[in-house]
Every structure is written in C-alpha cells, then in structure tokens.
Enzyme design. Structure first.
Site, PDB file in Angstrom:
ATOM      1  N   LYS A   1      22.467-126.718  -9.477  1.00 61.15           N
ATOM      2  CA  LYS A   1      21.487-127.367 -10.349  1.00 61.15           C
ATOM      3  C   LYS A   1      20.111-127.140  -9.738  1.00 61.15           C
ATOM      4  O   LYS A   1      19.983-126.965  -8.526  1.00 61.15           O
ATOM      5  CB  LYS A   1      21.761-128.880 -10.440  1.00 61.15           C
ATOM      6  CG  LYS A   1      21.092-129.560 -11.612  1.00 61.15           C
ATOM      7  CD  LYS A   1      21.866-129.365 -12.905  1.00 61.15           C
ATOM      8  CE  LYS A   1      21.091-129.892 -14.107  1.00 61.15           C
ATOM      9  NZ  LYS A   1      21.903-129.912 -15.322  1.00 61.15           N
TER      10      LYS A   1
ATOM     11  N   ASP B   1      17.934-127.775 -19.212  1.00 59.44           N
ATOM     12  CA  ASP B   1      18.316-129.186 -19.041  1.00 59.44           C
ATOM     13  C   ASP B   1      17.115-129.971 -19.568  1.00 59.44           C
ATOM     14  O   ASP B   1      16.275-129.407 -20.291  1.00 59.44           O
ATOM     15  CB  ASP B   1      18.627-129.509 -17.566  1.00 59.44           C
ATOM     16  CG  ASP B   1      19.269-130.889 -17.407  1.00 59.44           C
ATOM     17  OD1 ASP B   1      20.445-131.037 -17.766  1.00 59.44           O
ATOM     18  OD2 ASP B   1      18.599-131.839 -16.957  1.00 59.44           O
TER      19      ASP B   1
HETATM   20  P1  NDP Z   1      15.800-132.779 -23.687  1.00 59.16           P
HETATM   21  O1  NDP Z   1      14.662-132.627 -22.756  1.00 59.16           O
HETATM   22  O2  NDP Z   1      15.931-131.840 -24.825  1.00 59.16           O
HETATM   23  O3  NDP Z   1      15.838-134.269 -24.289  1.00 59.16           O
HETATM   24  C1  NDP Z   1      15.945-135.371 -23.455  1.00 59.16           C
HETATM   25  C2  NDP Z   1      15.833-136.608 -24.314  1.00 59.16           C
HETATM   26  O4  NDP Z   1      16.100-137.756 -23.511  1.00 59.16           O
HETATM   27  C3  NDP Z   1      14.444-136.810 -24.873  1.00 59.16           C
HETATM   28  O5  NDP Z   1      14.522-137.494 -26.095  1.00 59.16           O
HETATM   29  C4  NDP Z   1      13.786-137.649 -23.794  1.00 59.16           C
HETATM   30  O6  NDP Z   1      12.680-138.415 -24.255  1.00 59.16           O
HETATM   31  C5  NDP Z   1      14.910-138.561 -23.387  1.00 59.16           C
HETATM   32  N1  NDP Z   1      14.734-138.956 -21.988  1.00 59.16           N
HETATM   33  C6  NDP Z   1      14.569-138.147 -20.905  1.00 59.16           C
HETATM   34  N2  NDP Z   1      14.386-138.872 -19.795  1.00 59.16           N
HETATM   35  C7  NDP Z   1      14.421-140.153 -20.184  1.00 59.16           C
HETATM   36  C8  NDP Z   1      14.300-141.382 -19.498  1.00 59.16           C
HETATM   37  N3  NDP Z   1      14.076-141.414 -18.171  1.00 59.16           N
HETATM   38  N4  NDP Z   1      14.409-142.514 -20.223  1.00 59.16           N
HETATM   39  C9  NDP Z   1      14.640-142.488 -21.555  1.00 59.16           C
HETATM   40  N5  NDP Z   1      14.758-141.335 -22.261  1.00 59.16           N
HETATM   41  C10 NDP Z   1      14.653-140.205 -21.588  1.00 59.16           C
HETATM   42  O7  NDP Z   1      17.109-132.738 -22.767  1.00 59.16           O
HETATM   43  P2  NDP Z   1      18.618-132.481 -23.185  1.00 59.16           P
HETATM   44  O8  NDP Z   1      18.871-133.011 -24.542  1.00 59.16           O
HETATM   45  O9  NDP Z   1      18.918-131.076 -22.884  1.00 59.16           O
HETATM   46  O10 NDP Z   1      19.382-133.353 -22.088  1.00 59.16           O
HETATM   47  C11 NDP Z   1      19.769-134.719 -22.312  1.00 59.16           C
HETATM   48  C12 NDP Z   1      20.866-135.087 -21.358  1.00 59.16           C
HETATM   49  O11 NDP Z   1      21.996-134.231 -21.553  1.00 59.16           O
HETATM   50  C13 NDP Z   1      20.523-134.946 -19.855  1.00 59.16           C
HETATM   51  O12 NDP Z   1      21.199-135.919 -19.127  1.00 59.16           O
HETATM   52  C14 NDP Z   1      21.092-133.576 -19.516  1.00 59.16           C
HETATM   53  O13 NDP Z   1      21.363-133.440 -18.126  1.00 59.16           O
HETATM   54  C15 NDP Z   1      22.363-133.598 -20.335  1.00 59.16           C
HETATM   55  N6  NDP Z   1      22.952-132.297 -20.612  1.00 59.16           N
HETATM   56  C16 NDP Z   1      22.254-131.329 -21.254  1.00 59.16           C
HETATM   57  C17 NDP Z   1      22.840-130.116 -21.531  1.00 59.16           C
HETATM   58  C18 NDP Z   1      22.167-129.061 -22.321  1.00 59.16           C
HETATM   59  O14 NDP Z   1      22.823-128.059 -22.661  1.00 59.16           O
HETATM   60  N7  NDP Z   1      20.915-129.208 -22.672  1.00 59.16           N
HETATM   61  C19 NDP Z   1      24.202-129.818 -21.057  1.00 59.16           C
HETATM   62  C20 NDP Z   1      24.888-130.937 -20.468  1.00 59.16           C
HETATM   63  C21 NDP Z   1      24.256-132.124 -20.234  1.00 59.16           C
HETATM   64  P3  NDP Z   1      11.173-137.925 -23.923  1.00 59.16           P
HETATM   65  O15 NDP Z   1      10.931-136.771 -24.843  1.00 59.16           O
HETATM   66  O16 NDP Z   1      10.342-139.103 -24.208  1.00 59.16           O
HETATM   67  O17 NDP Z   1      11.170-137.524 -22.473  1.00 59.16           O
END
Ligand code: NDP
Length: 448
Positions: free
Chosen positions: A129, A169
């Site tokens: 990671k 991510d």
């Molecule tokens: P994105 O950056 O596309 O979206 C993240 C979302 O979560 C946004 O809406 C963001 O809001 C919100 N968010 C982030 N940090 C916080 C926080 N501290 N508190 C509240 N809301 C938060 O990321 P992904 O959708 O790719 O990832 C989301 C989750 O899924 C993560 O845990 C990631 O590790 C996991 N994941 C992702 C994969 C992928 O293929 N993308 C694969 C496997 C797991 P804001 O815009 O306001 O920051």
C-alpha cells in the site's frame, strides 16, 4: 475476543511495542491474530516456521519527501509512503491513498489487510500500500499533476510490473493514475502495466471503475442468498460518495434495493425517494462538488452536517464505503436498534472492534472488508493479465470474471468458518482462508 494461546499473546505484545503510535495497524493485526487462534492450535508447523512473526512485519517500508510547486510559485512539501508488505504469492499490489490523514500507521494497516485480501482473490498478488498526506481537494489540475509527477519520480525506483503494482484508493482516481503513469513511462522509457486503474485509452480495464462497488454487492448478495435473503425491496444506507459508494449504489439498485443515503466528509444526504445516481455522478465525478449540492435539485431530500448521523437512518442493509473506523460501537448499536440486519464493508476497516462485537452479538450478517471489497483489487489483477497478454476484454467478460471471483471468495470464507467451528462468522473465515494460502507459500519459500 480474549486470546488464550501464549505464543499469540506474546506476538501481539511485540507488535504493540514495536509499532507504538500506530493504533490502526495494531487494530488490524489484533483482529487477524484473534481469529487465527484455532488455526495455530492445529498447525504448529506454521509457528515453527515463524510465519506469523514474519507476517506482521512489512518486508520493506519506503518513506520519502515529495516537493512540488503550487500555483503561486511556492514550494510545498508532502511525505510519500510505500509499504511493501508481503510478496509470498506475487508482486506487491495495493492502492495509493492521498488524504491529509495519511501517515505510516494508516499505510501499514492497509498493506497488512491487503495481503489477506489479495490472497482471497485467488490471483497471484502480494500485498502493499502507498500514499501521501497530500490533499487533492481544492487543488488545481496543474497542482495535482506536479504533485503526482514528484511522487512518481521517487516511487518509480521501487515499483515495476513484476515487482510492485500500485493502484487507486481514497483521493487517487483516474486523473491521478494518469499523471503517475505518464511520469513513470517518461522516467523509465517503458510502457508496462506498472499501475492499475489506468484510462481505457492506455491499458486500463473495462469494469475496473465499477469493480469495488459491484464486487461488494456481488459478495453481499451471496451472503444474503446463503441466509435466505436478498437485496430485493430492501432499504440500504451507503456512506461516502466516491468511487466505491457510487458503484455500490448502482449495483444495489440494479439488484432491487432502494439506496436512501450517501455522505462525504462534511455530512450526509437522505432521499426517501431513493438516490438519483445520475445527479451524484455529475456532482462528484464531473464537477468535483460536495454532496450537499444534491438537495438543491431534490426538494424531498435533506442534508445534515456531520458524518456519523448517517447510521441513525433506518435501514435493512448498511454498506460503509467511506473510511476506517466510521462505525463505532454506539453507531452499531443504533443500527441494530433500528432493525438493520446486514453490514457489509466497501471501505477498509470501517467498523471499530466494538462495532464488530455488536454485529456478532446480535446475529447481524457481517461481510468483512477483506472479502467484501476485494473486487477492486481482483479486477486490478485482471487488468494486469490483460496488459501482459496485450489484449483487452469486454465489459461483460471482466464483469463475469469479477462475479465468479466474488462468489468464490464468499464460498472460501463460508467454508473456512465452518471448518474451524465458527459457522456464519465470515470475518474469521476471511482471515483464515486468506492466511492459509500466504502461510503455505511463506513456509515453502524458507526463512526469507
Ligand atoms: P474516494 O476518494 O473515491 O471516495 C472516498 C469517499 O469517502 C468520499 O466521499 C470522501 O468524502 C469520504 N471520506 C474519505 N475520508 C473520509 C473521512 N475521514 N470521513 C468521512 N468521509 C470520508 O475513495 P474510494 O471510494 O476509492 O475509497 C473508499 C473506501 O474504499 C476506502 O476505505 C478505500 O480504502 C476502500 N477501497 C477502495 C477501493 C477502490 O478500488 N477504490 C478498493 C478497496 C477498498 P470527501 O470527498 O469529503 O473526502
């Protein structure tokens, strides 16, 4: 769960001492070690080979300076990380997180989980990671590009198509992967599958964008079916509004559910009519706006400041898809009280240990992140296969393979849980099934 095995108790103590100030990493390791107790009792050969002692220590940790120049000509400095956790079953593989909360403990917890998750996919990928405390929010495209180029200028010395293949991510989407890929190609004079999540014009895979959210729903659907239930007619709450949340909403809706809430790090929207996903995609994927803008075009919907309140909305199924530890014990208890009977994790480690205990104590169907969100990295593995073959598969081919992988992951979790006397505990099943493959490979390769 209280550990009884002296070897595991001592191991956990060592991990705590050695990784002080990294609570997320200690939390992730504790959860896995606790569920491995029955395996360790049955397999003294793995203890003898020092498999667990080695597994909790990353093979390599790289920390570096990332200097870049902002639009005002001022030098900015961020910190970059890549943790190459375990390469027993394949090249390191795992995403790059760009978020101000990133520090070594977050990257280590994510890298550790990735080892088990990648093992569960059945594909030959080790775990790693990376990331930085850079915040892409509010930055211009030029600033994001200069950051990504500087980040890759150092990272390129440590990665490669057969060594370590990063992906997206939080904060790293198609734009960031494009800038990083361009810089890697320029520095190394190589057009290889060194990153996944690439654009479709330069080696990306169809269905990679959708994969984590779709895969989450495929896994959840298998878990529901095995317990005589389905998505049909159910009310679903999903946190986040990024890549995972958007495509989980799309697939859950296609499977007959009504998704009524989404969030971002400022607050959440509730739409009793069901989320209008076309509007969310336009706001988040095209205009990069905040989720609260949704209510200006949807009069029946409401917006509430703060993230935690989303778990007070009545639902059948909750899919946390934002970030780690977003459901604590208190929120889990409210979900249960309001009749929620299934929690399945799109985000990595979104539930605190107290929340997980609440699910297990109340018979909630619980899909743990390592298994439930493995569709993203699985499809990254399929992107690597296509890059190696110099071919690209159709959306339907990739989606069908993703579906098959998620079904097999559910079956692996289910069988391992049953074999070790914990039927229905898919968290234990995921940890055990993921662990055994890596452990056998580590033992076979000797003390390295
Ligand atoms: P994105 O950056 O596309 O979206 C993240 C979302 O979560 C946004 O809406 C963001 O809001 C919100 N968010 C982030 N940090 C916080 C926080 N501290 N508190 C509240 N809301 C938060 O990321 P992904 O959708 O790719 O990832 C989301 C989750 O899924 C993560 O845990 C990631 O590790 C996991 N994941 C992702 C994969 C992928 O293929 N993308 C694969 C496997 C797991 P804001 O815009 O306001 O920051």
């Amino acid at each position: 769960m209280a550990l009884k095995n002296k070897y595991l108790i001592d191991l956990l103590e060592t991990v705590k001492k050695r990784n002080q100030g990294e609570p997320e990493f200690i939390q992730a390791v504790t959860e896995v070690i606790e569920t491995l107790e029955p395996v360790i009792e049955k397999r003294p050969d793995l203890v003898e080979a020092g498999v667990l002692d080695r597994l909790v220590e990353p093979e390599r940790q790289i920390v570096f300076r990332v200097p870049w120049v902002d639009d005002n000509g001022k030098v900015q400095v961020n910190r970059g990380f890549r943790v190459q956790f375990n390469s027993a079953i394949g090249p390191y593989k795992g995403g790059i997180r760009l978020h101000p909360s990133v520090y070594i403990g977050i990257i280590k917890f994510l890298g550790f989980e990735q080892v088990f998750k990648n093992s569960l996919t059945t594909l030959p990928m080790g775990g790693g990671k990376g990331g930085s405390d850079f915040d892409p929010k509010g930055k211009s495209d030029g600033e994001v590009m200069r950051f990504c180029q500087s980040f890759m200028t150092e990272l390129c010395k440590h990665i490669g198509a057969d060594t370590d293949v990063p992906a997206g991510d939080i904060g790293t989407g198609a734009r960031e992967i494009g800038y990083m890929f361009g810089q890697y190609k320029r520095l190394r004079n190589e057009f290889t599958g060194v990153l996944t999540g690439k654009g479709l014009t330069y080696g990306g895979s169809l269905a990679r964008t959708e994969a984590t959210g779709y895969g989450l729903c495929y896994f959840t659907n298998e878990m529901l079916k095995a317990n005589g239930k389905s998505f049909e007619g159910k009310t679903v709450v999903i946190s986040g509004s990024g890549n995972v949340a958007i495509y989980a909403t799309e697939k859950a809706t296609a499977l007959g559910a009504k998704v009524v809430a989404l969030s971002d790090s400022n607050g959440y929207i509730y739409d009793p009519d069901g989320i209008d996903l076309a509007c969310v995609k336009q706001l988040k994927e095209v205009e990069r706006k905040r989720i609260k803008e949704y209510v200006s075009t949807h009069p029946n919907a409401t917006y509430t400041e703060g993230c935690k309140g989303i778990w007070t909305i009545k639902c059948d199924i909750a899919l946390p898809c934002a970030t780690q530890n977003e459901i604590d014990g208190e929120s889990a208890a409210i979900l249960v009280k309001n009749g929620c009977w299934c929690v399945s994790e799109g985000a990595n480690m979104p539930s605190t240990p107290e929340a997980i205990n609440t699910y297990l104590a109340n018979g909630i169907l619980y899909g743990p992140a390592k298994a439930a969100n493995a569709g993203g990295v699985a499809t990254s593995g399929l992107e690597m296969s296509q890059n190696s073959e110099r071919l690209s598969w159709t959306f339907e081919e990739v989606d069908a393979k993703l579906h098959g992988i998620m079904v097999s992951i559910f079956n692996a979790c289910d069988s391992a849980a049953k074999e070790y006397g914990m039927e229905g505990n898919y968290m234990a099943g995921a940890n055990i099934a993921g662990f055994l493959k890596v452990a056998e490979a580590m033992k076979a390769q000797g003390c390295v």
